[in-house]
Enzyme design. Structure first.
Site, PDB file in Angstrom:
ATOM      1  N   ILE A  72       1.482 -40.587 -59.496  1.00 56.57           N
ATOM      2  CA  ILE A  72       0.045 -40.678 -59.755  1.00 56.57           C
ATOM      3  C   ILE A  72      -0.081 -41.021 -61.229  1.00 56.57           C
ATOM      4  O   ILE A  72       0.532 -40.358 -62.079  1.00 56.57           O
ATOM      5  CB  ILE A  72      -0.691 -39.350 -59.468  1.00 56.57           C
ATOM      6  CG1 ILE A  72      -0.664 -39.027 -57.978  1.00 56.57           C
ATOM      7  CG2 ILE A  72      -2.126 -39.418 -59.980  1.00 56.57           C
ATOM      8  CD1 ILE A  72      -1.344 -37.707 -57.620  1.00 56.57           C
ATOM      9  N   ALA A  73      -0.852 -42.054 -61.538  1.00 53.87           N
ATOM     10  CA  ALA A  73      -1.032 -42.436 -62.943  1.00 53.87           C
ATOM     11  C   ALA A  73      -2.461 -42.938 -63.152  1.00 53.87           C
ATOM     12  O   ALA A  73      -2.998 -43.656 -62.317  1.00 53.87           O
ATOM     13  CB  ALA A  73      -0.035 -43.519 -63.334  1.00 53.87           C
ATOM     14  N   ILE A  74      -3.017 -42.556 -64.285  1.00 53.33           N
ATOM     15  CA  ILE A  74      -4.358 -42.981 -64.682  1.00 53.33           C
ATOM     16  C   ILE A  74      -4.256 -43.647 -66.053  1.00 53.33           C
ATOM     17  O   ILE A  74      -3.598 -43.114 -66.961  1.00 53.33           O
ATOM     18  CB  ILE A  74      -5.333 -41.777 -64.771  1.00 53.33           C
ATOM     19  CG1 ILE A  74      -5.434 -41.042 -63.438  1.00 53.33           C
ATOM     20  CG2 ILE A  74      -6.702 -42.218 -65.277  1.00 53.33           C
ATOM     21  CD1 ILE A  74      -6.090 -41.814 -62.326  1.00 53.33           C
ATOM     22  N   GLU A 106       7.063 -33.663 -57.420  1.00 46.79           N
ATOM     23  CA  GLU A 106       7.702 -33.130 -58.627  1.00 46.79           C
ATOM     24  C   GLU A 106       6.798 -33.470 -59.808  1.00 46.79           C
ATOM     25  O   GLU A 106       6.198 -34.538 -59.841  1.00 46.79           O
ATOM     26  CB  GLU A 106       9.078 -33.757 -58.878  1.00 46.79           C
ATOM     27  CG  GLU A 106      10.145 -33.379 -57.880  1.00 46.79           C
ATOM     28  CD  GLU A 106      10.249 -34.341 -56.704  1.00 46.79           C
ATOM     29  OE1 GLU A 106      10.950 -34.010 -55.742  1.00 46.79           O
ATOM     30  OE2 GLU A 106       9.604 -35.414 -56.746  1.00 46.79           O
ATOM     31  N   ASN A 111       3.970 -30.778 -68.178  1.00 49.08           N
ATOM     32  CA  ASN A 111       2.701 -31.453 -67.860  1.00 49.08           C
ATOM     33  C   ASN A 111       1.690 -30.452 -67.299  1.00 49.08           C
ATOM     34  O   ASN A 111       1.437 -30.385 -66.104  1.00 49.08           O
ATOM     35  CB  ASN A 111       2.935 -32.611 -66.883  1.00 49.08           C
ATOM     36  CG  ASN A 111       1.726 -33.503 -66.754  1.00 49.08           C
ATOM     37  OD1 ASN A 111       0.605 -33.133 -67.093  1.00 49.08           O
ATOM     38  ND2 ASN A 111       1.949 -34.705 -66.240  1.00 49.08           N
ATOM     39  N   TYR A 118      -2.858 -29.914 -59.554  1.00 47.16           N
ATOM     40  CA  TYR A 118      -2.183 -29.681 -58.275  1.00 47.16           C
ATOM     41  C   TYR A 118      -2.453 -28.265 -57.759  1.00 47.16           C
ATOM     42  O   TYR A 118      -2.689 -28.060 -56.570  1.00 47.16           O
ATOM     43  CB  TYR A 118      -0.683 -29.933 -58.391  1.00 47.16           C
ATOM     44  CG  TYR A 118      -0.340 -31.345 -58.827  1.00 47.16           C
ATOM     45  CD1 TYR A 118      -1.081 -32.441 -58.383  1.00 47.16           C
ATOM     46  CD2 TYR A 118       0.708 -31.594 -59.693  1.00 47.16           C
ATOM     47  CE1 TYR A 118      -0.782 -33.724 -58.782  1.00 47.16           C
ATOM     48  CE2 TYR A 118       1.025 -32.883 -60.090  1.00 47.16           C
ATOM     49  CZ  TYR A 118       0.275 -33.945 -59.638  1.00 47.16           C
ATOM     50  OH  TYR A 118       0.578 -35.215 -60.036  1.00 47.16           O
TER      51      TYR A 118
END
Length: 147
Positions: A72-74, A106, A111, A118
């Protein structure tokens, strides 16, 4: 800001690679994403759009009755606006629609922002993968969520 989610397409890869490069070290290659989109029958990838611009992406592997969130990246300029939440909800919905019973991922031990997100969605820390990240040998926290 208008937010929408759709399946990732091959023509999205230039923008996805920009976000990937600014987010991950080492980043996945363009070829890796292309294989995920065109050859990996277990993979589903989505993008989140902010006012029509790709602002992030996420992926999940659907393996029998388990989902494994791969990434997941923004885009940095869109962080903190709820787009990561929208992506996570989209990935969870893909799993629900396919009768997946549990989802795993993972996340870097350091982070805290991602771990907090999550946890808000019911993911629980179940273990550690020592030295998982090759750039600095940081441990990964393994998280699971039952559906």
């Amino acid at each position: 800001m208008e937010i929408s989610i759709r399946e990732m397409r091959e023509e999205d890869l230039d923008r996805v690679m920009e976000i990937e490069a600014e987010t991950f070290n080492p980043p996945w290659s363009r070829e890796a994403f292309l294989l995920e989109l065109t050859k990996n029958i277990l993979a589903k990838y989505i993008v989140v759009l902010a006012d029509g611009e790709i602002a992030g992406y996420g992926g999940v592997w659907l393996i029998i009755d388990e989902g494994h969130i791969t990434n997941i990246a923004i885009d940095k300029k869109y962080r903190g606006l709820g787009l990561g939440k929208a992506l996570l909800e989209g990935l969870i919905q893909i799993c629900v629609d396919r009768n997946i019973r549990a989802i795993t991922l993972e996340v870097r031990k350091s982070n805290e922002v991602a771990k907090s997100l999550y946890k808000k969605y019911g993911f629980i820390e179940y273990g550690i993968r020592p030295n998982y990240y090759h750039d600095n040998n940081e441990d990964a926290i393994i998280m699971w969520k039952s559906i």
